[in-house]
Design an enzyme around this catalytic site. Structure first.
Site, PDB file in Angstrom:
ATOM      1  N   ASP A 183       0.830  -1.210   0.000  1.00 15.54           N
ATOM      2  CA  ASP A 183       0.000   0.000   0.000  1.00 15.54           C
ATOM      3  C   ASP A 183       0.865   1.261   0.000  1.00 15.54           C
ATOM      4  OD1 ASP A 183      -2.270   1.497   0.000  1.00 15.54           O
ATOM      5  OD2 ASP A 183      -2.822   1.109   2.085  1.00 15.54           O
ATOM      6  N   TRP A 242       3.017   7.875  -2.379  1.00 16.75           N
ATOM      7  CA  TRP A 242       4.448   8.004  -2.724  1.00 16.75           C
ATOM      8  C   TRP A 242       4.594   8.932  -3.930  1.00 16.75           C
ATOM      9  CZ3 TRP A 242       7.391   7.148  -7.055  1.00 16.75           C
ATOM     10  CH2 TRP A 242       8.777   7.041  -6.876  1.00 16.75           C
ATOM     11  N   ASN A 259     -10.864  -2.969  -5.857  1.00 13.97           N
ATOM     12  CA  ASN A 259     -10.075  -1.986  -6.607  1.00 13.97           C
ATOM     13  C   ASN A 259     -10.701  -1.587  -7.954  1.00 13.97           C
ATOM     14  OD1 ASN A 259      -6.814  -3.101  -5.395  1.00 13.97           O
ATOM     15  ND2 ASN A 259      -8.073  -1.369  -4.742  1.00 13.97           N
ATOM     16  N   ARG A 286     -11.822   2.075  -8.514  1.00 15.67           N
ATOM     17  CA  ARG A 286     -10.886   3.174  -8.829  1.00 15.67           C
ATOM     18  C   ARG A 286     -11.198   3.760 -10.206  1.00 15.67           C
ATOM     19  NH1 ARG A 286      -5.141   2.328  -6.029  1.00 15.67           N
ATOM     20  NH2 ARG A 286      -6.006   1.693  -4.043  1.00 15.67           N
TER      21      ARG A 286
END
Ligand code: FPP
Length: 253
Positions: free
Chosen positions: A13, A18, A61, A64
């Site tokens: 994760d 990042w 997911n 998304r």
């Protein structure tokens, strides 16, 4: 002597954050995360960790943005092809777990090929969870068991924990000894719900693209300090330590 877990599971994760920190698009985080995937695999091979399971794409997911979902599907497909040589060099046996029914024919074929090419590799086992959910796994196991009962192959009164786990997707791997989740989130997120019953949980603030050998070493160090009890009380373990190898074997059987 350092205790090596038989199975490590990782929730990778923090790719998005990042990238955001570096003013980069989210894709850049996923792309960089692939380097950490490579590091984790070679680290496990080097440390003789026999089994590694990576959560690459959850059943949830799909929610998304479409562009990100497509990028992740594309990255997965490209990696299945491009990483085969490295997997072979490290003698890795690859399995993809999850609901593959909605995958494109191209992805289904690439998965079958990668699994076939690596099936006789005698080194570590690598499971990539893609379109995987713990709820899905439990339901698909229940459906198979129900069919066997309907067909008269199995009696309801014979359904046991062992029978149930033998119908789950990771039925040929021990339950994870260690779960690592990066990025400072403290959740299991519908990962290996059945299998985590006695798993040691390790959470780190490190974002996945920054999770390399040093961070994996630290997780192993922390795991080694954990006192696993498997239901016993501390005094029982101090007075006459049970043979955890046997207990673990039973749990993993
Ligand atoms: C979670 O970070 C990461 C993912 C949903 C994808 C994981 C994919 C990889 C590491 C790349 C390639 C892997 C394979 C096996 C091909 P996030 O996007 O939720 O990050 P955020 O919480 O910071 O937004």
């Amino acid at each position: 002597m350092i205790k090596i877990p038989a199975h490590v599971a990782i929730i990778m994760d923090g790719n998005g954050r990042w990238a955001k920190q570096r003013l980069l698009p989210r894709f850049a985080g996923h792309q960089q995360g692939l380097n950490s995937v490579r590091t984790a695999i070679t680290f496990c091979a080097k440390k003789h960790i026999p089994c590694l399971t990576l959560f690459a794409f959850s059943s949830e997911n799909w929610r998304r943005p479409e562009t990100e979902v497509n990028f992740l599907l594309g990255l997965f497909l490209r990696s299945l092809k491009s990483e085969l040589k490295t997997l072979a060099e490290n003698k890795v046996c690859l399995k993809i777990i999850g609901d593959k029914s909605s995958f494109s024919e191209e992805l289904k074929t690439a998965i079958l090929e990668a699994e076939k090419i690596t099936e006789n590799n005698t080194g570590m086992r690598l499971n990539i969870a893609f379109n995987y959910g713990g709820h899905w796994d439990i339901i698909q196991a229940t459906k198979k068991i129900t069919e066997e009962v309907t067909e008269g192959k199995l009696k309801t009164q014979d359904i046991s924990e062992e029978i149930f786990r033998s119908h789950l997707t990771l039925n040929d791997c021990p339950d994870p000894d260690l779960l690592i989740r990066t990025s400072g989130e403290y959740r299991i997120s519908n990962f290996l719900l059945w299998q985590f019953a006695y798993t040691e949980l390790y959470f780190t603030d490190c974002f996945w693209p920054d999770f390399r050998e040093e961070q994996f070493e630290e997780a192993l160090k922390v795991y080694n300090k954990r006192k696993r009890r498997f239901g016993y009380i501390g005094e029982q373990i101090e007075q006459s330590p049970p043979d955890f190898a046997i207990i673990e074997q039973k749990i993993h059987a």
